[in-house]
Scaffold this motif. Sequence first.
Motif, PDB file in Angstrom:
ATOM      1  N   THR A  67     -47.379  13.742  34.086  1.00 27.95           N
ATOM      2  CA  THR A  67     -48.552  13.201  35.156  1.00 27.95           C
ATOM      3  C   THR A  67     -48.207  11.994  36.132  1.00 27.95           C
ATOM      4  O   THR A  67     -47.087  11.215  35.685  1.00 27.95           O
ATOM      5  N   ASP A  70     -47.060   9.092  33.764  1.00 28.12           N
ATOM      6  CA  ASP A  70     -45.725   9.035  33.466  1.00 28.12           C
ATOM      7  C   ASP A  70     -44.888   8.728  34.424  1.00 28.12           C
ATOM      8  O   ASP A  70     -43.691   7.895  34.123  1.00 28.12           O
ATOM      9  N   THR A  91     -44.616  15.566  28.994  1.00 33.14           N
ATOM     10  CA  THR A  91     -45.170  15.622  27.443  1.00 33.14           C
ATOM     11  C   THR A  91     -45.183  17.200  27.054  1.00 33.14           C
ATOM     12  O   THR A  91     -45.589  17.832  27.998  1.00 33.14           O
ATOM     13  N   PHE A 115     -56.072  11.904  27.033  1.00 29.48           N
ATOM     14  CA  PHE A 115     -55.176  12.270  28.269  1.00 29.48           C
ATOM     15  C   PHE A 115     -56.252  12.882  29.105  1.00 29.48           C
ATOM     16  O   PHE A 115     -57.712  13.062  28.915  1.00 29.48           O
ATOM     17  N   ARG A 116     -55.852  13.189  30.542  1.00 32.12           N
ATOM     18  CA  ARG A 116     -56.958  13.309  31.442  1.00 32.12           C
ATOM     19  C   ARG A 116     -56.640  14.664  32.332  1.00 32.12           C
ATOM     20  O   ARG A 116     -57.331  14.892  33.051  1.00 32.12           O
TER      21      ARG A 116
END
Length: 157
Positions: A67, A70, A91, A115-116
């Motif tokens: 993401t 990250d 992840t 998380f999104r």
Amino acid sequence: MLGGRHKCTSAGNQGVVLVKVRDGMSHLVLTIGPAHTLRQAARMMSARHIGAAVVIDQEHAGIGILTERDILDSVAAGEDPDAELAAQHRTEDLTFASPEWTLEEAAAAMVNGGFRHLVVIEDNDVAGLLSMRDIVRCWTSAEAVQGTSPQPATTSA
């Protein structure tokens, strides 16, 4: 694969609107390999205006997700985005969504997991990606969006 747009539709049930993950998710997903550098991943994500890429490693069972958070965390730690690899920052312990989940179920999973993005799996394959932004888009009426313009926010550092 490329990032894709989607159209939210709903199935009415006695006046209650239930939108499925299938209707809100991006059906086309950016997939990258574990050897892509963070800069390469960032460029691809930026070009498609998306916040995540699915990382598929042919030599490693399962899939991961990389993401924008990250990448941001790596750069903030002083790491070189031209040297750091997606494999080092993805992840892998993911919560997967079903396309048949409601957006409420997906939103609850995101909030509970912190998380999104949710990778959507159907028949053991990646079927799409659902983000918080996708959910908000589906839950916001077209009339509400057309009548407003974002107000500038100011912050001091």
